[in-house]
Design a protein around this motif. Structure first.
Motif, short mmCIF file in Angstrom:
data_model
loop_
_atom_site.label_atom_id
_atom_site.label_comp_id
_atom_site.label_asym_id
_atom_site.label_seq_id
_atom_site.Cartn_x
_atom_site.Cartn_y
_atom_site.Cartn_z
N TYR A 146 0.82 -1.22 0.00
CA TYR A 146 0.00 0.00 0.00
C TYR A 146 0.85 1.27 0.00
CZ TYR A 146 0.66 0.34 5.12
OH TYR A 146 1.18 0.45 6.37
N GLY A 169 -4.35 0.39 3.64
CA GLY A 169 -3.22 -0.40 4.12
C GLY A 169 -3.22 -0.57 5.63
N SER A 218 -5.83 -0.47 7.53
CA SER A 218 -6.93 -1.38 7.86
C SER A 218 -6.50 -2.83 7.69
CB SER A 218 -8.14 -1.08 6.95
OG SER A 218 -8.59 0.24 7.11
N TYR A 219 -5.77 -3.10 6.61
CA TYR A 219 -5.29 -4.47 6.39
C TYR A 219 -4.32 -4.89 7.50
CZ TYR A 219 -2.62 -8.34 4.47
OH TYR A 219 -1.98 -9.53 4.30
N ASP A 220 -3.47 -3.98 7.95
CA ASP A 220 -2.54 -4.31 9.01
C ASP A 220 -3.26 -4.72 10.30
OD1 ASP A 220 -0.36 -3.81 7.43
OD2 ASP A 220 -0.10 -1.74 8.12
N ARG A 230 -6.31 -7.87 8.67
CA ARG A 230 -5.78 -8.93 7.81
C ARG A 230 -6.82 -9.46 6.82
NH1 ARG A 230 -0.46 -8.43 7.35
NH2 ARG A 230 0.43 -7.89 9.39
N LEU A 231 -7.65 -8.59 6.30
CA LEU A 231 -8.62 -8.96 5.29
C LEU A 231 -8.38 -8.10 4.05
CD1 LEU A 231 -11.88 -9.30 7.41
CD2 LEU A 231 -10.47 -11.15 6.50
N VAL A 232 -8.48 -8.70 2.87
CA VAL A 232 -8.18 -8.01 1.62
C VAL A 232 -9.43 -7.77 0.79
CG1 VAL A 232 -6.87 -8.11 -0.54
CG2 VAL A 232 -5.87 -9.01 1.58
#
Length: 309
Positions: free
Chosen positions: A90, A190, A192-194, A197-199
């Protein structure tokens, strides 16, 4: 080294696209530097005062345009951007949205518009058509793919092609606005993903409770991206509208049609932006955890009982 599973394919594709477009840029620069001068010069202040035959100027214009259309990007030279946003880290997406796309616009202004004004006047009606198609096409496909940046770049193309002060100002404001908003949205995606852990959007839901601060900031920036009145995105697009309506280049009916098509795109933008917000932050998420451990909620009359599998 970083990125998704297809990062090697993406890196190769990105190098080929940028190297191929840079070849057109090099040919255009060499042509301008070598034409009409006893000694080759890279002084573009001298080149700006140089007049070219119309046919030659159009060739220079096409060479520069192809190079900058890849960076902007302009359909159909945009496929590298989708792969990059899907596979890259990201932090790379932040640089792309905030800087690289804007360099394409800068090149169009500094080279195509300033050095080759006659060719730009000839090609501007075609660029208006390209920008209009890009806005609608990208807005429609943004419901399923990351095309929103491509759609916003369509407004910039129309602003530059309107050949009016208002249109040019609107295009520059859109550059600055999208640079901040797009980069910030990728940063929040990015972070949020950290944390979760959802993409994929299909796996998300109800994240407003889990990450409330990111939810609030994400919502504000999404409103700016969809051109909510009072925010920078709205002001930029409104000035582009004025640039088209006040342009002396096009007939009244042409200007009205272009404005109508742009208005349709403004209606489509909230659809995919608000759908993204709804899918990410509202509702419920049945599968809620990293891949190593997932939870499933059994809804019973006595309440929700949690079990793992």
């Amino acid at each position: 080294m970083w990125g998704g599973k297809k990062r090697l394919y993406l890196a190769t594709k990105l190098i080929l696209d940028t190297a191929g477009s840079s070849a057109f840029l090099l040919m255009g620069i060499l042509g301008i530097c070598l034409y009409g001068s006893n000694e080759p010069t890279l002084n573009f202040e001298t080149s700006a005062n140089q007049s070219y035959p119309v046919a030659l100027e159009m060739r220079f214009y096409i060479g520069f345009f192809i190079a900058f259309a890849v960076k902007l990007p302009i359909i159909p030279l945009h496929t590298w951007l989708l792969d990059t946003h899907g596979e890259a880290h990201y932090s790379t997406c932040v640089l792309l949205a905030g800087i690289l796309l804007k360099m394409g616009v800068y090149g169009l202004v500094r080279f195509n518009m300033e050095l080759l004004p006659h060719a730009h006047s000839i090609f501007s009606p075609w660029l208006i058509i390209v920008g209009t198609i890009q806005i609608i096409y990208a807005a429609l496909t943004s419901l399923g793919q990351p095309y929103s940046s491509v759609s916003h770049m369509g407004f910039i193309i129309i602003g530059l092609s309107s050949i009016s002060d208002a249109g040019l100002n609107g295009a520059f404001l859109q550059i600055i606005s999208h640079g901040f908003i797009g980069a910030a949205l990728f940063f929040l995606a990015g972070t949020s993903y950290d944390r979760i852990r959802l993409v994929y959007l299909d796996e998300m839901g109800g994240m407003a409770i889990t990450i409330p601060k990111i939810f609030t900031t994400f919502s504000i920036l999404s409103m700016a991206s969809l051109a909510l009145p009072g925010m920078s995105g709205f002001i930029a697009e409104f000035i582009v509208f004025l640039g088209i309506l006040t342009s002396q280049k096009f007939l009244l009916m042409t200007k009205i049609f272009i404005t109508f098509v742009m208005a349709i795109a403004i209606i489509l933008t909230p659809i995919y932006s608000l759908s993204m917000l709804r899918q990410m932050f509202y509702g419920y998420r049945l599968f809620n955890a990293p891949n190593s451990q997932r939870f499933f909620f059994h809804l019973e009359d006595t309440g929700a009982k949690q079990s793992t599998y």
